[in-house]
Design a protein around this motif. Sequence first.
Motif, PDB file in Angstrom:
ATOM      1  N   LEU A   1       0.843  -1.198   0.000  1.00 44.44           N
ATOM      2  CA  LEU A   1       0.000   0.000   0.000  1.00 44.44           C
ATOM      3  C   LEU A   1       0.877   1.246   0.000  1.00 44.44           C
ATOM      4  O   LEU A   1       0.640   2.205  -0.732  1.00 44.44           O
ATOM      5  CB  LEU A   1      -0.873   0.045   1.262  1.00 44.44           C
ATOM      6  N   ASP A   2       1.889   1.191   0.845  1.00 53.14           N
ATOM      7  CA  ASP A   2       2.788   2.325   1.026  1.00 53.14           C
ATOM      8  C   ASP A   2       3.520   2.648  -0.274  1.00 53.14           C
ATOM      9  O   ASP A   2       3.842   3.792  -0.553  1.00 53.14           O
ATOM     10  CB  ASP A   2       3.794   1.965   2.124  1.00 53.14           C
TER      11      ASP A   2
ATOM     12  N   ARG B   1       3.100   5.660  11.851  1.00 53.63           N
ATOM     13  CA  ARG B   1       2.023   5.061  11.059  1.00 53.63           C
ATOM     14  C   ARG B   1       0.942   6.082  10.736  1.00 53.63           C
ATOM     15  O   ARG B   1       0.260   5.967   9.722  1.00 53.63           O
ATOM     16  CB  ARG B   1       1.416   3.866  11.804  1.00 53.63           C
TER      17      ARG B   1
ATOM     18  N   PHE C   1      -1.464   4.776   7.849  1.00 49.38           N
ATOM     19  CA  PHE C   1      -2.040   3.491   8.254  1.00 49.38           C
ATOM     20  C   PHE C   1      -2.953   3.628   9.459  1.00 49.38           C
ATOM     21  O   PHE C   1      -3.758   2.749   9.745  1.00 49.38           O
ATOM     22  CB  PHE C   1      -0.946   2.473   8.565  1.00 49.38           C
TER      23      PHE C   1
ATOM     24  N   PRO D   1      -2.849   5.745   2.263  1.00 47.06           N
ATOM     25  CA  PRO D   1      -1.389   5.571   2.224  1.00 47.06           C
ATOM     26  C   PRO D   1      -0.835   5.558   0.801  1.00 47.06           C
ATOM     27  O   PRO D   1       0.253   6.084   0.558  1.00 47.06           O
ATOM     28  CB  PRO D   1      -1.171   4.208   2.879  1.00 47.06           C
ATOM     29  N   TYR D   2      -1.603   4.964  -0.144  1.00 49.13           N
ATOM     30  CA  TYR D   2      -1.071   4.846  -1.500  1.00 49.13           C
ATOM     31  C   TYR D   2      -1.183   6.132  -2.293  1.00 49.13           C
ATOM     32  O   TYR D   2      -0.782   6.192  -3.444  1.00 49.13           O
ATOM     33  CB  TYR D   2      -1.723   3.670  -2.249  1.00 49.13           C
TER      34      TYR D   2
ATOM     35  N   ILE E   1       4.931   9.560   0.467  1.00 53.00           N
ATOM     36  CA  ILE E   1       5.741   9.119   1.589  1.00 53.00           C
ATOM     37  C   ILE E   1       6.056   7.652   1.397  1.00 53.00           C
ATOM     38  O   ILE E   1       5.201   6.891   0.959  1.00 53.00           O
ATOM     39  CB  ILE E   1       4.933   9.245   2.898  1.00 53.00           C
ATOM     40  N   ASN E   2       7.253   7.239   1.738  1.00 55.13           N
ATOM     41  CA  ASN E   2       7.517   5.808   1.807  1.00 55.13           C
ATOM     42  C   ASN E   2       8.079   5.471   3.158  1.00 55.13           C
ATOM     43  O   ASN E   2       8.654   6.308   3.835  1.00 55.13           O
ATOM     44  CB  ASN E   2       8.441   5.361   0.681  1.00 55.13           C
ATOM     45  N   MET E   3       7.861   4.219   3.526  1.00 55.31           N
ATOM     46  CA  MET E   3       8.221   3.820   4.879  1.00 55.31           C
ATOM     47  C   MET E   3       9.083   2.569   4.834  1.00 55.31           C
ATOM     48  O   MET E   3       8.862   1.677   4.024  1.00 55.31           O
ATOM     49  CB  MET E   3       6.932   3.533   5.653  1.00 55.31           C
TER      50      MET E   3
ATOM     51  N   PHE F   1       9.817  -0.496   7.092  1.00 58.52           N
ATOM     52  CA  PHE F   1       9.150  -1.096   8.254  1.00 58.52           C
ATOM     53  C   PHE F   1      10.158  -1.703   9.218  1.00 58.52           C
ATOM     54  O   PHE F   1      11.227  -2.161   8.827  1.00 58.52           O
ATOM     55  CB  PHE F   1       8.161  -2.152   7.786  1.00 58.52           C
TER      56      PHE F   1
ATOM     57  N   SER G   1       9.973  -4.481  10.620  1.00 54.40           N
ATOM     58  CA  SER G   1      10.227  -5.887  10.282  1.00 54.40           C
ATOM     59  C   SER G   1      10.751  -6.019   8.851  1.00 54.40           C
ATOM     60  O   SER G   1      10.837  -7.126   8.344  1.00 54.40           O
ATOM     61  CB  SER G   1       8.940  -6.669  10.435  1.00 54.40           C
TER      62      SER G   1
ATOM     63  N   ALA H   1       9.479  -6.086   6.161  1.00 60.04           N
ATOM     64  CA  ALA H   1       8.291  -6.357   5.330  1.00 60.04           C
ATOM     65  C   ALA H   1       8.634  -6.549   3.861  1.00 60.04           C
ATOM     66  O   ALA H   1       7.953  -6.033   2.984  1.00 60.04           O
ATOM     67  CB  ALA H   1       7.260  -5.233   5.497  1.00 60.04           C
TER      68      ALA H   1
END
Lengths: 279, 381
Positions: free
Chosen positions: A171-172, B63, B68, B88-89, B93-95, B97, B99, B101
Motif C-alpha cells: 500500500l505504502d 504510522r 495506516f 497511504p497509497y 511518503i515511503n516507509m 518497516f 520488520s 516487510a
Amino acid sequence: MKRLSPFLLTMMVLGYLYLYAPIISLIVFSFNKSRLVTVWGGFSTTWYFKLFENTQILDAAWLSLRLALISATVATILGTMAGIALVRFGPFRGRTLLSGLITTPLVMPEVLTGVSTLMLFLLMAKWIGWPARRGFSTLLIAHITFSMTYVTTVITSRLSTIDVSIEEAALDLGSPPWQVLRDITLPVISPAILSGWLLAFTISLDDVVITSFTNGPGYNTLPMLVWAKVRLGVTPDINALGSLIVGVVAIGVTLSSIVITRQERRREKEIQAALAGEQ
Amino acid sequence: MAETAPAPGAPTDQGGDRFISVRNVTKQFGSFTAVDGVSLDIGKGELFALLGSSGCGKTTLLRMLAGFEQPSSGQIFIDGEDMAGIAPYHRPINMMFQSYALFPHMTVARNIGYGLKHERMARSERDDRVAAMLDLVQLKDFARRLPHQLSGGQRQRVALARALAKQPKLLLLDEPLGALDKKLREQTQFEIANIQYETGITFVVVTHDQEEAMTLASRIAVMDRGRIRQLDTPRTIYEFPGSRFVASFIGSVNLFEGELVRSDGDHAEIMVPDLGVTLRALLRGPLTGKGTLTCAFRPEKVRMTRDKPDGRANTIKGVVQDFGYFGKDSLYRIKLPTQALVRVDAPNTLRGGDDDNAATWEDDVYLSIDPAAIMLFEDPA
Ligand SMILES: Nc1ncnc2c1ncn2[C@@H]1O[C@H](COP(=O)(O)OP(=O)(O)O)[C@@H](O)[C@H]1O
Ligand SMILES: [Mg+2]
C-alpha cells in the motif's frame, strides 16, 4: 545406517500392515477370477473390463468428478474471500456472526446439515418455485456450502501467520488495495489456496451423507452408488473401481512431488547463478 | 516550492522549514492513549529522529504519518497539504518497516522495483532506477535472490532501497538498524546519513537507541508515554536537557535531590544531603522554588584527583568502591562518607594501563565538579 532391533522391525511391519493391508487386499482381489470376494479363483482382469462396460458406474464417476471440480473451485473462491475478510478487515459489524456461520458446519453433525439443507430446498421450492426438482444444482450448492467451511479454515489459519506489514508495505509503495490483493496477498497464500482446493475436492468427492439428502433421482454420485451396491454385498467390480482410484491418487501424488522437486532444483540453480553474479 | 491553497484550518505560515507539521495529534486505542497531543515541525531535507523507549508511541506516530492509522484528533500537514482522509497509497511518503516487510515471493530486484510500476516511466528507465538503487545499497550481486536467502543486514538494505526507489518527499524509517549487530549498525548509520545527504530526502527515523539518534539526526524529539518531552539538537539535548527524565534517558547521569540555600544572580547554592556538601551551580534560568529540586551531573564532567585540588568549587572526598576498564575510558563508582555512590568517567589518556596515577580499589580520591556542569531540575518526575 543403524540396524533396527527385531522389536522395532516387527512394530514397523505391523504398523504398515495396519495401514496398507486393506488397500493391498482390495487391489489383489480386484484381479480375482472368482465372483466370490473372499475366495481366490485365479488371476484375471475381467472385472476391470466389466467396470468399463458398466455405464451406471461411469456416469456416477463422471458426475462425482464434475461436482467435485466445480464445487471445489467455487468453494475455494468464496472461502478465500471469507478468510481474507475475517482476518484482514478488522472488527467489522457482523464479523462474529460471519465467523460463527462459517465454522458451524465444521462441528455440526453432517446429518443435521443434510436435513437442514434439504428443508431449505423444499421451502424454497414452495415459495419461489426453485428448485422444482433436486439435481445437479442442489448438489452443487450443498457441496459448496460445506466444503467452503474447510477452505475458510485453511485460509484464515495461514493468513493469520502472515505479517500484515508486507501488505501495508505494498500500500505504502502506491498500490491500491485490490492490487495488493493481487500482487501480494494471493501469491503469498497460494499454497494454502491450493491445499484448500484439494481439501474441498476430496471432501466433495467422497461425501455420502449430505449428498443423499440433496440429490434427486438419476443423480447418483460414485460414493452413493458404491454404498448402495455394497449393501447388496461386495462385488469384485467395486474392488476394481477402488484399485483404479488408489492408482489415480498414487499417480497424482507422485507427479506433484516430482513437479515440486523440479521447481526446487531450478530455484537452487537460479540461486547459484545469482551467487556467481550472472545476470 | 509551489504555492498550494491552504486547507481549511491550515496554518498560513507553511514554509520550507515546516515541511511536515504535526498539530496536536492524539491517537487512542480504546481507552489507551498511545500518542498524546504531539506537535512538531520538521523541515525539508532534515534528518529527524524520534527517540523513546519501547512502547512510547513512536511507531504509532510514524504510522499516522504514513496513513495506516488515523489520528483520533489533531492534524498532519505534509508540504502544506492536510493528510486527513488521504490513503497511504496516495501519500508522497515511503516507509521502511521495523520488520522490513520484504515481499517473500519476489526477488530483490522485483522488491525494489515494485513501487515503480505506479510511476509513469519506461521499462528501461525503471530498470535503470532499480540498478541505481542496487548500486546505492551495494547489492548488485544479489538482485535475483529471494529475501529468505539474505542476511539480516542485506534485508535491511533491500528494505531501504525499496523505500527510496520512488524518490519520496519523505522517508519514514522505523528502527532501521534494530535487527543488526553493533558493528554493522555503526557502519550502516553512516551509510544512512550519507544517503540522506545525497538524496536530500527528508528522513524521519524512529529509534530507541540514543546513540543512534545522536549520530544520525540533526534534531531529536524525545518521547515518553505518548508525549514529546524535548525537541532539540543532539548537543542541546545532551548538554542542556530540559527535564530530569531527559537527562537520565540520554546518556548516564548522577542525580541527587537538594535544597536551595540561596541564589545570587547567576549562581545558586544547593544543600545536597546525599553528597554531604553544598554545591555551587551556574543558573541558566530563574528557579521557581516549586517541585523537587534535583542536581544532576554527567560522569565524564567530574574531575577525579588523588590530591586535594586547590581553589576548586564543589570538591568532595570519597573512596573508590569499584571500577570497570572499558578501553578508552574507565568507569568508577566512588563511595562518599555519606554512603552515596557517584559515577565518574575517567578517560585513559596514558597507554599501558598501569599508569601510577590511575586510581584503584580503596584509594582515596577527590571529586570536583565545575559549577557550569551542574544541571538543575525542578520537575516533580
Ligand atoms: N493497533 C493497536 N491497538 C491497540 N494498542 C496499540 C495498537 N498499536 C499500538 N498499540 C499500543 O500503543 C503503544 C505504543 O505502541 P508503538 O507505537 O508501537 O510503540 P513504539 O514506541 O515501541 O513503537 C503500545 O503500548 C501498544 O501496545
Ligand atoms: Mg515500534
